[in-house]
Motif scaffolding. Sequence first.
Motif, PDB file in Angstrom:
ATOM      1  N   LEU A 181       0.801  -1.222   0.000  1.00 15.07           N
ATOM      2  CA  LEU A 181       0.000   0.000   0.000  1.00 15.07           C
ATOM      3  C   LEU A 181       0.835   1.273   0.000  1.00 15.07           C
ATOM      4  O   LEU A 181       0.299   2.358  -0.263  1.00 15.07           O
ATOM      5  N   ASN A 182       2.128   1.174   0.295  1.00 18.73           N
ATOM      6  CA  ASN A 182       2.949   2.394   0.246  1.00 18.73           C
ATOM      7  C   ASN A 182       3.124   2.910  -1.182  1.00 18.73           C
ATOM      8  O   ASN A 182       3.629   4.014  -1.391  1.00 18.73           O
ATOM      9  N   LEU A 183       2.658   2.133  -2.169  1.00 17.86           N
ATOM     10  CA  LEU A 183       2.702   2.586  -3.557  1.00 17.86           C
ATOM     11  C   LEU A 183       1.397   3.262  -3.988  1.00 17.86           C
ATOM     12  O   LEU A 183       1.310   3.769  -5.102  1.00 17.86           O
ATOM     13  N   VAL A 184       0.395   3.258  -3.104  1.00 22.57           N
ATOM     14  CA  VAL A 184      -0.870   3.932  -3.420  1.00 22.57           C
ATOM     15  C   VAL A 184      -0.672   5.445  -3.340  1.00 22.57           C
ATOM     16  O   VAL A 184      -0.081   5.956  -2.388  1.00 22.57           O
ATOM     17  N   ILE A 185      -1.175   6.158  -4.337  1.00 19.23           N
ATOM     18  CA  ILE A 185      -1.065   7.625  -4.324  1.00 19.23           C
ATOM     19  C   ILE A 185      -2.372   8.290  -3.910  1.00 19.23           C
ATOM     20  O   ILE A 185      -2.401   9.493  -3.638  1.00 19.23           O
ATOM     21  N   GLY A 186      -3.455   7.527  -3.849  1.00 14.41           N
ATOM     22  CA  GLY A 186      -4.716   8.092  -3.414  1.00 14.41           C
ATOM     23  C   GLY A 186      -5.860   7.110  -3.590  1.00 14.41           C
ATOM     24  O   GLY A 186      -5.687   6.014  -4.138  1.00 14.41           O
ATOM     25  N   TYR A 187      -7.015   7.516  -3.089  1.00 14.42           N
ATOM     26  CA  TYR A 187      -8.221   6.699  -3.129  1.00 14.42           C
ATOM     27  C   TYR A 187      -9.328   7.523  -3.798  1.00 14.42           C
ATOM     28  O   TYR A 187      -9.333   8.757  -3.709  1.00 14.42           O
ATOM     29  N   ALA A 188     -10.269   6.847  -4.434  1.00  8.02           N
ATOM     30  CA  ALA A 188     -11.383   7.541  -5.077  1.00  8.02           C
ATOM     31  C   ALA A 188     -12.681   6.823  -4.751  1.00  8.02           C
ATOM     32  O   ALA A 188     -12.723   5.581  -4.673  1.00  8.02           O
ATOM     33  N   VAL A 189     -13.726   7.607  -4.554  1.00  4.45           N
ATOM     34  CA  VAL A 189     -15.045   7.084  -4.204  1.00  4.45           C
ATOM     35  C   VAL A 189     -16.105   7.836  -5.003  1.00  4.45           C
ATOM     36  O   VAL A 189     -15.819   8.830  -5.670  1.00  4.45           O
ATOM     37  N   ARG A 190     -17.350   7.390  -4.873  1.00  2.00           N
ATOM     38  CA  ARG A 190     -18.414   7.961  -5.703  1.00  2.00           C
ATOM     39  C   ARG A 190     -19.101   9.167  -5.058  1.00  2.00           C
ATOM     40  O   ARG A 190     -19.530  10.078  -5.752  1.00  2.00           O
ATOM     41  N   THR A 191     -19.222   9.187  -3.723  1.00  3.06           N
ATOM     42  CA  THR A 191     -20.015  10.216  -3.068  1.00  3.06           C
ATOM     43  C   THR A 191     -19.270  10.843  -1.894  1.00  3.06           C
ATOM     44  O   THR A 191     -18.281  10.291  -1.395  1.00  3.06           O
ATOM     45  N   ASP A 192     -19.777  11.977  -1.442  1.00  4.96           N
ATOM     46  CA  ASP A 192     -19.205  12.634  -0.261  1.00  4.96           C
ATOM     47  C   ASP A 192     -19.317  11.739   0.972  1.00  4.96           C
ATOM     48  O   ASP A 192     -18.416  11.721   1.823  1.00  4.96           O
ATOM     49  N   GLU A 193     -20.431  11.006   1.077  1.00  6.65           N
ATOM     50  CA  GLU A 193     -20.623  10.125   2.231  1.00  6.65           C
ATOM     51  C   GLU A 193     -19.574   9.017   2.247  1.00  6.65           C
ATOM     52  O   GLU A 193     -19.003   8.700   3.305  1.00  6.65           O
ATOM     53  N   GLY A 206      -4.110   4.865  10.942  1.00  6.39           N
ATOM     54  CA  GLY A 206      -2.923   5.647  11.265  1.00  6.39           C
ATOM     55  C   GLY A 206      -2.528   6.690  10.258  1.00  6.39           C
ATOM     56  O   GLY A 206      -1.474   7.319  10.402  1.00  6.39           O
ATOM     57  N   MET A 207      -3.356   6.924   9.228  1.00  5.50           N
ATOM     58  CA  MET A 207      -3.031   7.941   8.233  1.00  5.50           C
ATOM     59  C   MET A 207      -3.566   9.292   8.712  1.00  5.50           C
ATOM     60  O   MET A 207      -4.753   9.428   8.998  1.00  5.50           O
ATOM     61  N   ILE A 208      -2.698  10.283   8.782  1.00  6.11           N
ATOM     62  CA  ILE A 208      -3.080  11.584   9.344  1.00  6.11           C
ATOM     63  C   ILE A 208      -3.905  12.401   8.364  1.00  6.11           C
ATOM     64  O   ILE A 208      -4.941  12.965   8.715  1.00  6.11           O
ATOM     65  N   GLU A 209      -3.471  12.489   7.130  1.00  6.67           N
ATOM     66  CA  GLU A 209      -4.188  13.273   6.121  1.00  6.67           C
ATOM     67  C   GLU A 209      -4.418  12.409   4.876  1.00  6.67           C
ATOM     68  O   GLU A 209      -3.757  12.586   3.850  1.00  6.67           O
ATOM     69  N   PRO A 210      -5.344  11.469   4.960  1.00  2.00           N
ATOM     70  CA  PRO A 210      -5.574  10.574   3.813  1.00  2.00           C
ATOM     71  C   PRO A 210      -6.125  11.327   2.617  1.00  2.00           C
ATOM     72  O   PRO A 210      -6.964  12.227   2.755  1.00  2.00           O
ATOM     73  N   TYR A 211      -5.638  10.973   1.425  1.00  2.00           N
ATOM     74  CA  TYR A 211      -6.084  11.617   0.190  1.00  2.00           C
ATOM     75  C   TYR A 211      -7.173  10.757  -0.431  1.00  2.00           C
ATOM     76  O   TYR A 211      -6.912   9.677  -0.969  1.00  2.00           O
ATOM     77  N   VAL A 212      -8.404  11.231  -0.320  1.00  2.00           N
ATOM     78  CA  VAL A 212      -9.561  10.526  -0.882  1.00  2.00           C
ATOM     79  C   VAL A 212     -10.348  11.525  -1.714  1.00  2.00           C
ATOM     80  O   VAL A 212     -10.811  12.541  -1.193  1.00  2.00           O
ATOM     81  N   ARG A 213     -10.519  11.234  -2.979  1.00  2.00           N
ATOM     82  CA  ARG A 213     -11.197  12.169  -3.876  1.00  2.00           C
ATOM     83  C   ARG A 213     -12.535  11.599  -4.321  1.00  2.00           C
ATOM     84  O   ARG A 213     -12.656  10.393  -4.580  1.00  2.00           O
ATOM     85  N   VAL A 214     -13.544  12.458  -4.392  1.00  2.00           N
ATOM     86  CA  VAL A 214     -14.861  12.066  -4.888  1.00  2.00           C
ATOM     87  C   VAL A 214     -14.845  12.165  -6.415  1.00  2.00           C
ATOM     88  O   VAL A 214     -14.632  13.239  -6.973  1.00  2.00           O
ATOM     89  N   ARG A 215     -15.066  11.017  -7.078  1.00  2.00           N
ATOM     90  CA  ARG A 215     -15.019  10.972  -8.536  1.00  2.00           C
ATOM     91  C   ARG A 215     -16.245  10.233  -9.081  1.00  2.00           C
ATOM     92  O   ARG A 215     -16.168   9.071  -9.481  1.00  2.00           O
ATOM     93  N   PRO A 216     -17.420  10.876  -9.064  1.00  2.00           N
ATOM     94  CA  PRO A 216     -18.617  10.196  -9.577  1.00  2.00           C
ATOM     95  C   PRO A 216     -18.494   9.786 -11.039  1.00  2.00           C
ATOM     96  O   PRO A 216     -19.156   8.839 -11.483  1.00  2.00           O
ATOM     97  N   ASP A 217     -17.639  10.477 -11.804  1.00  2.00           N
ATOM     98  CA  ASP A 217     -17.457  10.145 -13.221  1.00  2.00           C
ATOM     99  C   ASP A 217     -16.672   8.856 -13.414  1.00  2.00           C
ATOM    100  O   ASP A 217     -16.551   8.370 -14.539  1.00  2.00           O
ATOM    101  N   TRP A 218     -16.161   8.278 -12.341  1.00  2.00           N
ATOM    102  CA  TRP A 218     -15.483   6.990 -12.411  1.00  2.00           C
ATOM    103  C   TRP A 218     -16.443   5.827 -12.169  1.00  2.00           C
ATOM    104  O   TRP A 218     -16.030   4.668 -12.124  1.00  2.00           O
TER     105      TRP A 218
END
Length: 229
Positions: A181-193, A206-218
């Motif tokens: 998982l140290n090769l993951v650059i981010g996560y994407a989901v469909r909704t704000d929830e 244990g992740m302090i500032e996880p990068y998760v982006r909302v991408r409904p177009d995916w």
Amino acid sequence: MVTDAGRPEPTLIMHFTHIDNLPGVLKAGKLFSDSGVGSQLATNVGAAEIKARRRQRIVPCTPGGVVADYVPFYLAPRSPMMYRIACDYRDGRPGCYPGGDDPLVYLVSSVERVDAAGLDWVASDGNCSVGLTSFSARLDDLATLIDWPLLRARVWKDIPEDMDRMRRRAAEFLVHREFPLNLVIGYAVRTDERQEQVKQLLRDAGMIEPYVRVRPDWYYGYERREVRQ
């Protein structure tokens, strides 16, 4: 950036899993191949018949084995597999994973990160369970092996003048055995929830500032059809 041959640089790769599986993935610190994951999946979204074919499909180049020995990544979102999942939910198809694509979480990395880490990988030019599909483990081959314009297309269904589009749109990047998982650059989901759910799971891990982006177009995001008696 896009190369003259069409391959984007960096070249993103995307693995999706059900949000129920994320705590186990985070605890292990890695993704496992289908042949190595055992009973660790809390929710399995894959079709049994497709998984069976992938356990039989030989990978003809080094490091060899079968497709199920690799952690699968797609090279574009809205894959044919996700389309099947969304349609099964929409149509209420019996005997299939019933939850649709909304609970699915993308783990995003890149070809370049995997290659720089020295992991063994193989790319396919299409659906790995189809006998017509070709494989390569050479980075230089990706420019011509993959149909990059088709991967960027919103509509990828087969048409009379090209009945191989769906197969090619399912091209994969396969990482042998395990993906850290140290090769993951981010996560994407469909909704704000879903974003808040995933962020909390990542914070709990244990992740302090996880990068998760909302991408409904995916996603496809189909709703369940009303069944009339």
